[in-house]
Design a protein around this motif. Structure first.
Motif, PDB file in Angstrom:
ATOM      1  N   GLY A  77       0.900  -1.006  -0.093  1.00 20.73           N
ATOM      2  CA  GLY A  77       0.053  -0.037   0.013  1.00 20.73           C
ATOM      3  C   GLY A  77       0.854   1.545   0.048  1.00 20.73           C
ATOM      4  O   GLY A  77       0.480   2.306  -0.586  1.00 20.73           O
ATOM      5  N   GLN A  78       2.071   1.204   0.631  1.00 18.20           N
ATOM      6  CA  GLN A  78       2.925   2.357   0.667  1.00 18.20           C
ATOM      7  C   GLN A  78       3.472   2.677  -0.724  1.00 18.20           C
ATOM      8  O   GLN A  78       3.549   3.763  -0.993  1.00 18.20           O
ATOM      9  N   GLU A  79       3.682   1.773  -1.296  1.00 20.32           N
ATOM     10  CA  GLU A  79       4.564   1.834  -2.504  1.00 20.32           C
ATOM     11  C   GLU A  79       3.196   2.250  -3.652  1.00 20.32           C
ATOM     12  O   GLU A  79       3.627   3.359  -4.355  1.00 20.32           O
ATOM     13  N   ARG A  80       2.227   1.791  -3.594  1.00 19.11           N
ATOM     14  CA  ARG A  80       1.205   2.330  -4.367  1.00 19.11           C
ATOM     15  C   ARG A  80       0.783   3.676  -4.205  1.00 19.11           C
ATOM     16  O   ARG A  80       0.711   4.602  -5.204  1.00 19.11           O
ATOM     17  N   MET A  81       0.706   4.176  -2.958  1.00 21.95           N
ATOM     18  CA  MET A  81       0.581   5.571  -2.486  1.00 21.95           C
ATOM     19  C   MET A  81       1.545   6.432  -2.847  1.00 21.95           C
ATOM     20  O   MET A  81       1.332   7.530  -3.593  1.00 21.95           O
ATOM     21  N   LEU A  82       2.825   6.182  -2.853  1.00 17.67           N
ATOM     22  CA  LEU A  82       3.735   6.860  -3.457  1.00 17.67           C
ATOM     23  C   LEU A  82       3.656   7.133  -4.879  1.00 17.67           C
ATOM     24  O   LEU A  82       3.914   8.295  -5.200  1.00 17.67           O
ATOM     25  N   ARG A  83       3.411   6.054  -5.638  1.00 14.49           N
ATOM     26  CA  ARG A  83       3.226   6.288  -7.178  1.00 14.49           C
ATOM     27  C   ARG A  83       2.196   7.096  -7.528  1.00 14.49           C
ATOM     28  O   ARG A  83       2.447   8.141  -8.439  1.00 14.49           O
ATOM     29  N   LEU A  84       0.959   7.090  -6.741  1.00 21.17           N
ATOM     30  CA  LEU A  84      -0.286   7.899  -7.093  1.00 21.17           C
ATOM     31  C   LEU A  84       0.322   9.265  -6.772  1.00 21.17           C
ATOM     32  O   LEU A  84      -0.238  10.336  -7.703  1.00 21.17           O
ATOM     33  N   VAL A  85       0.839   9.471  -5.690  1.00 21.93           N
ATOM     34  CA  VAL A  85       1.196  11.044  -5.174  1.00 21.93           C
ATOM     35  C   VAL A  85       2.057  11.536  -6.186  1.00 21.93           C
ATOM     36  O   VAL A  85       1.896  12.728  -6.577  1.00 21.93           O
ATOM     37  N   GLU A  86       3.236  10.791  -6.446  1.00 23.71           N
ATOM     38  CA  GLU A  86       4.159  11.583  -7.520  1.00 23.71           C
ATOM     39  C   GLU A  86       3.712  11.639  -8.700  1.00 23.71           C
ATOM     40  O   GLU A  86       3.958  12.511  -9.657  1.00 23.71           O
TER      41      GLU A  86
END
Length: 256
Positions: A174-183
């Protein structure tokens, strides 16, 4: 479907089936919702709870502050055949969802359920009663839960046994996916319901990103954690329900 939040992209960070009602409520008002659990629950050794329930009748009260605690307690209650004893304990419950979970287990209606869905509200309610001093309270809770409740109840003259049931740990996927979406600039608002989600979010975002990512918090404790971490708090809802939280989000975004 209403279109109050059409075009608004909201990340919901609640884990597992706890996210469903919030996702559905936000979609009903037109938001685009990314369901991204940032944390997961890790069960702890149930032996201490089994020990506590060996003689449940010694407890005058059972204190419950989350649906997760209710569900884990119910499992051990059934395993030990303590259903009858549990059904006669006085319950002190924080939050309408927690109360509903107790009712679903067939337990008695909460004796105390404060309107303010936080520890301080519970302490105010218990302090106003005459049947707390000298009693023994079982408090099954998350590991590292705040000490406000047990310490406050002890100050009122109660004996409180805190039994950790589970702990919240980061969800790397989840952390990795969140980072991708925010970036990628695909998140306008992040809905957070606990300080642990703030910690998990902060773990993966550069400080400059955190300072530009608005969050919608439920409860003052989570909002305080968000501000301390540097997130701009767009919404601080004190409503104890998902519907109230969504109303606060709609109001904040429509008046921005």
């Amino acid at each position: 479907m209403h279109t109050l939040l059409t075009g608004v992209r909201i990340a919901v960070t609640r884990a597992g089936d706890r996210s469903g009602p919030l996702v559905q409520a936000l979609e009903r008002v037109g938001a685009t919702v990314h369901e991204i659990p940032l944390t997961r629950l890790e069960a702890l050794d149930p032996a201490p709870l089994h020990d506590a329930l060996r003689d449940l009748a010694r407890y005058d009260w059972v204190l419950l502050t989350s649906v997760n605690a209710v569900e884990r307690l119910a499992t051990v209650v059934r395993d030990r055949g303590a259903d009858v004893a549990m059904a006669t304990r006085r319950l002190a419950v924080v939050g309408s969802a927690t109360a509903a979970a107790c009712e679903a287990q067939g337990w008695r209606l909460p004796t105390v359920q404060p309107e303010r869905m936080q520890a301080e509200g519970m302490l105010d309610e218990m302090a106003a009663r005459s049947d707390v001093e000298g009693t023994r309270i079982l408090y099954p809770a998350a590991a590292a839960a705040r000490d406000v409740l047990p310490e406050g109840l002890r100050a009122l003259g109660a004996q409180v046994d805190v039994v950790p049931l589970y702990r919240t740990v980061p969800d790397p996927d989840g952390q990795e996916r969140m980072l991708r979406l925010v970036e990628a600039g695909e998140v306008d608002l992040v809905a957070v319901a606990a300080p642990s989600a703030i910690d998990a979010l902060l773990d993966v975002l550069p400080p400059e990103r955190a300072g530009r990512l608005p969050v919608a918090c439920i409860g003052p404790v989570t909002a305080r954690a968000a501000r301390t971490a540097g997130f701009p708090v767009k919404v601080e809802s004190t409503a104890p329900t998902v519907e109230g939280w969504v109303r606060s989000i709609v109001q904040a975004l429509r008046t921005a």
